[in-house]
Design an enzyme around this catalytic site. Structure first.
Site, PDB file in Angstrom:
ATOM      1  N   SER A 247       0.851  -1.195   0.000  1.00 32.70           N
ATOM      2  CA  SER A 247       0.000   0.000   0.000  1.00 32.70           C
ATOM      3  C   SER A 247       0.882   1.239   0.000  1.00 32.70           C
ATOM      4  O   SER A 247       2.088   1.152   0.206  1.00 32.70           O
ATOM      5  CB  SER A 247      -0.915  -0.018   1.220  1.00 32.70           C
ATOM      6  OG  SER A 247      -1.850  -1.062   1.103  1.00 32.70           O
TER       7      SER A 247
ATOM      8  N   HIS B 153       0.686   3.432  -2.670  1.00 37.39           N
ATOM      9  CA  HIS B 153       0.818   3.867  -4.062  1.00 37.39           C
ATOM     10  C   HIS B 153      -0.531   4.251  -4.662  1.00 37.39           C
ATOM     11  O   HIS B 153      -0.678   4.319  -5.885  1.00 37.39           O
ATOM     12  CB  HIS B 153       1.425   2.752  -4.906  1.00 37.39           C
ATOM     13  CG  HIS B 153       2.658   2.157  -4.323  1.00 37.39           C
ATOM     14  ND1 HIS B 153       3.766   2.917  -4.065  1.00 37.39           N
ATOM     15  CD2 HIS B 153       2.968   0.903  -3.927  1.00 37.39           C
ATOM     16  CE1 HIS B 153       4.709   2.142  -3.534  1.00 37.39           C
ATOM     17  NE2 HIS B 153       4.234   0.922  -3.435  1.00 37.39           N
TER      18      HIS B 153
ATOM     19  N   LYS C 225       4.784  -6.270 -10.051  1.00 37.01           N
ATOM     20  CA  LYS C 225       5.863  -5.297 -10.168  1.00 37.01           C
ATOM     21  C   LYS C 225       7.164  -5.965  -9.716  1.00 37.01           C
ATOM     22  O   LYS C 225       7.184  -6.710  -8.736  1.00 37.01           O
ATOM     23  CB  LYS C 225       5.566  -4.068  -9.299  1.00 37.01           C
ATOM     24  CG  LYS C 225       4.239  -3.399  -9.665  1.00 37.01           C
ATOM     25  CD  LYS C 225       4.081  -1.993  -9.111  1.00 37.01           C
ATOM     26  CE  LYS C 225       4.037  -1.907  -7.614  1.00 37.01           C
ATOM     27  NZ  LYS C 225       2.953  -2.695  -6.976  1.00 37.01           N
TER      28      LYS C 225
ATOM     29  N   HIS D 233       8.988   3.759  -3.238  1.00 38.16           N
ATOM     30  CA  HIS D 233       8.943   3.250  -1.869  1.00 38.16           C
ATOM     31  C   HIS D 233       9.763   4.102  -0.921  1.00 38.16           C
ATOM     32  O   HIS D 233      10.231   3.630   0.107  1.00 38.16           O
ATOM     33  CB  HIS D 233       9.453   1.807  -1.814  1.00 38.16           C
ATOM     34  CG  HIS D 233       8.601   0.857  -2.577  1.00 38.16           C
ATOM     35  ND1 HIS D 233       8.785   0.609  -3.909  1.00 38.16           N
ATOM     36  CD2 HIS D 233       7.525   0.124  -2.203  1.00 38.16           C
ATOM     37  CE1 HIS D 233       7.862  -0.264  -4.317  1.00 38.16           C
ATOM     38  NE2 HIS D 233       7.102  -0.558  -3.322  1.00 38.16           N
TER      39      HIS D 233
END
Ligand SMILES: Nc1ncnc2c1ncn2[C@@H]1O[C@H](COP(=O)(O)OP(=O)(O)O)[C@@H](O)[C@H]1O
Ligand SMILES: Nc1ncnc2c1ncn2[C@@H]1O[C@H](COP(=O)(O)OP(=O)(O)O)[C@@H](O)[C@H]1O
Ligand SMILES: [Mg+2]
Ligand SMILES: [Mg+2]
Ligand SMILES: [Mg+2]
Ligand SMILES: [Mg+2]
Lengths: 224, 330, 330, 224
Positions: free
Chosen positions: B54, B56, B104, B218
């Protein structure tokens, strides 16, 4: 640590549960530090990942305690896989699941079987993550620990001595990641800039091995 | 750093409750952390499942709906989801036509999706995977975990989603997804660091006069720190990075993406410079999307993703999509 | 404070160039600062024109398109546009059916739109105006400039836009707009101050452990400063403020709006608390919109707007809309 | 300031253009301060608003210089309306447009007509904005300036003296807005919290009146 007797004849489910308690306590205590280490070269979640996973594992084991050391390790590994996520979840989950499987159905095992279990677990981590020694990962604490354990065992040490030497080797290995350049995990994105920071996963691995020594009544690696 | 949260531990669960309240067209399993398109599985349609850490948003949950994802699996903040989530999602959206996992390229995502794929296949679901790895800031070599998946994830989910919506079989949907990934490149820039709920302080120090080039999503630092530049100068650096790597010889779709805290006013201004830079490099722009789509919590900054398209891919881009965050044509 | 800009002076012009590049469905006059829906004027349709200071994106330019605005006039950052812009916009969108000006209640906006209305009428355009003043944080009395126009602007533009799209005459569209405004209330909270490009430093100091209650959308401080609260506590304060003022006796549409820099993850979590708070106060929620729609540059924080709706208004909400920032049903 | 002769027989287009130059220079110099004043109780744009408007007005006047003082003022007012926006654009635009219209077609006017013009302009501001004395707006500098000018004129002062007294009154009026609670404009949203800050619009008004005194050869109010 004086009130935890050495595992005498062998390592049983109670011993592994004591380890789990000590490891969970150590990870809970060091969570902020692990997250801090995961900030300059990662994404600032390693401490909360490990804490979340081990608290869940301890709860799972408490709810339905397996009767064999292998059973406890497998349950811990599975719980980590189901609750941690990230890179560390599958890797630590595999470490412990493979180690537990290696122990099979035995109710008590000696330090030599523990070495086999650790070897199997570490092999699983290497295979899954594709990292090698010096890549600045948890393997850089786990591999030296395995070597030290093996060496001490060959030299005929007691379980507590054997695990104590594994714990110091893991801790030294973790510290020795600082000058390394990361080649795996998200620290590798930083290239040269990953140099100069201790790897969070190697640090948590040292905590886990330290807890093992502590569970055996040796002085705790919990302060890694 | 102040946050609009209750406690760090419940951030993801709270957000899922809020998504459930806002989007009756989604089925949100808050406890098990799976967001499923209402009505799934759709008879004969390949199911698209994605997920990731989470932080993004709107990726991935905001892209669940017609013409895009069938399900999304949100992990903890910046932590990939666990296999149980993807297994459950796959079971929920598989109509028998199989499921495509859009993953990803991060060690954690790869490992967890791989485990999930094995488990789902054990349960009889046919699973294909596509790895998104578009971030040219990562030097792809033996010495890294490979290029990160960033902005191209939106393109992969949109175009593969459109192919699935049009009834393409699993191998075809997967082929589209891989082609989109291969045709896409991204590069990101941070003007500020990220503060995660769990840590509560910025992940790195970024002094007033500097910016980070080549950041991911990130909160990691980038590959290089430089003195602050104008939006035009940044556009030149970013466009150079993606164009020199992709070397497009046809029209592209451009995503000018905000990392979360950069005002839309600035993003649009930046888009002007990106178009200028692309035009100067003789890259024709077929479509443009400007906004906060693949974000990094409260990071200020931006990324640019280009995807070279032919008639087929452009048609898939223009095809109807109806999700919380991307919607047109229906 | 770092910004993704060239120089402060060109921020608005740069953004307009970027909008033009991204949205071929809009006609953007960068020099004269008017954004017009392509194809306008539409035969027989009432034209909707709004505008205001820049820095609130996607408001208003992002709401130009079918079922919402026909034209938007962006002023300098936080500065209302000048009459010339609205006169030009009115001329561009008037099909003979007249034009509705949607004006947020700020001294500057009111004065400039009033002047524009006079001038446009001199040029033969029939002009009606609606004043949006939904912000309950402003004590509306002889001693203030009256309640500010904030989140309800989106509701007024959407619902009046749908009425105009459906062919309603000017007085009817204006009546809908006024009814929407009268049925709407907002309240906002800031977790950080704003930095405007022109000033370059935050407009006020907001220490780590504190928040501002009752803020507007121009970086002004609010009416009160308090110790930081949880998202649930903030929802209670905000929902109390709007519910006690509006006292709805039927279903509402809720806008959970981000001020710009608050991550969507947090906004969704906040939405869960807003729904909880509304439910506890027995206010049924008919529709929910969560996102950054009426922003204040890089401010962290949120606002909640509720609009009580009957069948007619709800139908207008659900009617097709196709703009850069709000799109459904077409 | 010694090189600018007092307007002798009267006020002409050249005098008003000199005022415009001086006012633009002062606003340009003080723009950051005006914006700073507009931060705690406003939206941090007053300085850039005023600078943008006056630079545009000076350019407009330079490009096609009107031949009467009224003509210059009307052009400045119109340009402000077309380029400033916000509250200050229409208000200052009206101030100068109304003042200019009051002067009609005269090529030269005396200080008494300037008073009439100022009165007309200030009346326009009051009517358009609906503010009264003490509401913490530009009127709190403009009204005292008008009073002082009227008084000095009645006392038979020279044009320079008359304008100098208007300038000090405007400056005092601006400073006196600090303890006031705002009742108009966006500062009014703050209620009690608007107390303790000087009003940006009153401050810029004092700069404009100061430039008038300066243009007449009196000591400049540009330092308001
Ligand atoms: N391929 C790999 N092999 C072994 N260990 C790895 C690998 N990739 C990452 N790690 C370990 O995982 C740690 C990071 O764990 P964590 O922060 O929980 O996951 P993530 O990187 O997904 O955020 C690193 O410090 C490193 O020790
Ligand atoms: N109703 C009014 N009447 C007179 N002056 C006003 C009124 N409202 C605001 N002002 C003046 O305008 C100034 C603010 O101008 P500016 O910052 O340029 O516009 P805005 O408030 O639209 O940002 C205030 O300081 C005040 O002196
Ligand atoms: Mg991590
Ligand atoms: Mg992570
Ligand atoms: Mg303003
Ligand atoms: Mg202002």
């Amino acid at each position: 640590m004086n009130d935890t007797p050495a595992p005498g004849s062998g390592i049983d489910a109670t011993f592994v549960r004591r380890w789990l308690d000590l490891a969970t306590t150590a990870l809970d205590r060091e969570a902020d530090r692990l997250t801090e280490l995961d900030s300059p070269i990662g994404d600032a979640d390693h401490g909360s990942n490990m804490r979340r996973g081990f608290i869940a594992a301890r709860t799972a084991v408490e709810q339905e305690p397996p009767e064999t050391p292998g059973g406890v390790l497998v349950l811990v590994g599975r719980t980590l896989i189901s609750t941690v996520g990230g890179a560390s979840g599958p890797l630590y989950g595999t470490l412990l699941r493979k180690a537990g499987k290696e122990l099979g159905e035995a109710e008590t095992v000696g330090a030599d079987r523990l070495r086999d279990a650790l070897r199997a677990g570490v092999g699983g981590v290497a295979q899954l993550g594709g990292a090698a020694a010096g890549d600045k990962t948890m393997l850089d604490a786990l591999l030296p620990a395995l070597d030290a354990l093996t060496g001490a065992l060959d030299a005929g040490g007691s379980a507590a001595e054997v695990l104590a030497s594994a714990a110091s080797a893991a801790e030294e290995g973790a510290e020795a990641t600082t000058p390394l350049r990361a080649r795996k995990g998200r620290a590798s994105y930083l290239g040269e800039r990953s140099i100069g920071h201790q790897d969070p996963g190697a640090t948590s691995a040292a905590l886990l091995i330290g807890a093992l020594a502590e569970a055996a009544g040796a002085t705790g690696g919990g302060a890694a | 750093m102040k946050m609009l949260i209750n406690v760090a531990e419940t951030v993801v669960a709270d957000a899922l409750r809020g998504m459930a309240a806002a989007h009756p067209e989604l089925t949100v399993d808050v406890e098990r952390r799976v967001i499923v398109r209402r009505g799934a599985p759709y008879e004969g349609k390949v199911g698209l499942v994605s997920g990731g850490g989470s932080g993004h948003e709107p990726l991935h949950g905001g892209f669940v709906g017609r013409g895009m994802l069938d399900a999304a699996c949100p992990g903890e903040v910046f932590t990939s989801p666990v296999p149980d989530q993807m297994v459950r999602a796959a079971a929920a959206v598989d109509s028998g036509a199989g499921v495509l996992f859009v993953v990803k390229n991060y060690t954690g995502d790869v490992l967890n999706f791989d485990m999930a794929a094995e488990l789902a296949e054990d349960e009889g679901v046919q699973v294909a995977k596509v790895l998104v790895n578009d971030d040219v800031a990562v030097v792809d070599s033996l010495y890294t975990a490979g290029r990160r998946g960033t902005g191209a994830t939106l393109f992969v989910e949109k175009l593969a989603g459109a192919a699935a919506d049009a009834g393409a079989p699993l191998d075809r949907v997967a082929a589209v997804a891989r082609r989109v990934n291969e045709s896409s490149r991204s590069f990101g820039v941070a003007l500020s660091a990220v503060t995660t709920p769990a840590k509560g302080t910025p992940t790195f120090d970024l002094p007033a006069g500097e910016l980070e080039l080549g950041i991911g999503i990130h909160g990691e630092p980038g590959r290089e720190r430089r003195a602050m530049m104008t939006s035009g100068e940044i556009a030149d650096v970013v466009v150079d990075a993606v164009v020199e790597d992709l070397r497009p010889d046809g029209p592209v779709i451009v995503l000018v993406n905000g990392m979360g805290a950069t005002p839309l006013l600035e993003l649009y201004g930046f888009n002007a410079e990106v178009h200028r830079a692309l035009t100067e490099r003789k890259v024709p722009v077929a479509r443009t999307l400007v906004g906060n789509y693949v974000t990094s919590l409260d990071m200020a900054g931006c990324s640019v993703t280009i995807c070279q398209v032919d008639e087929e891919l452009l048609g898939l881009w223009d095809a109807p999509v109806s999700t919380p965050a991307l919607r047109w044509g229906c």
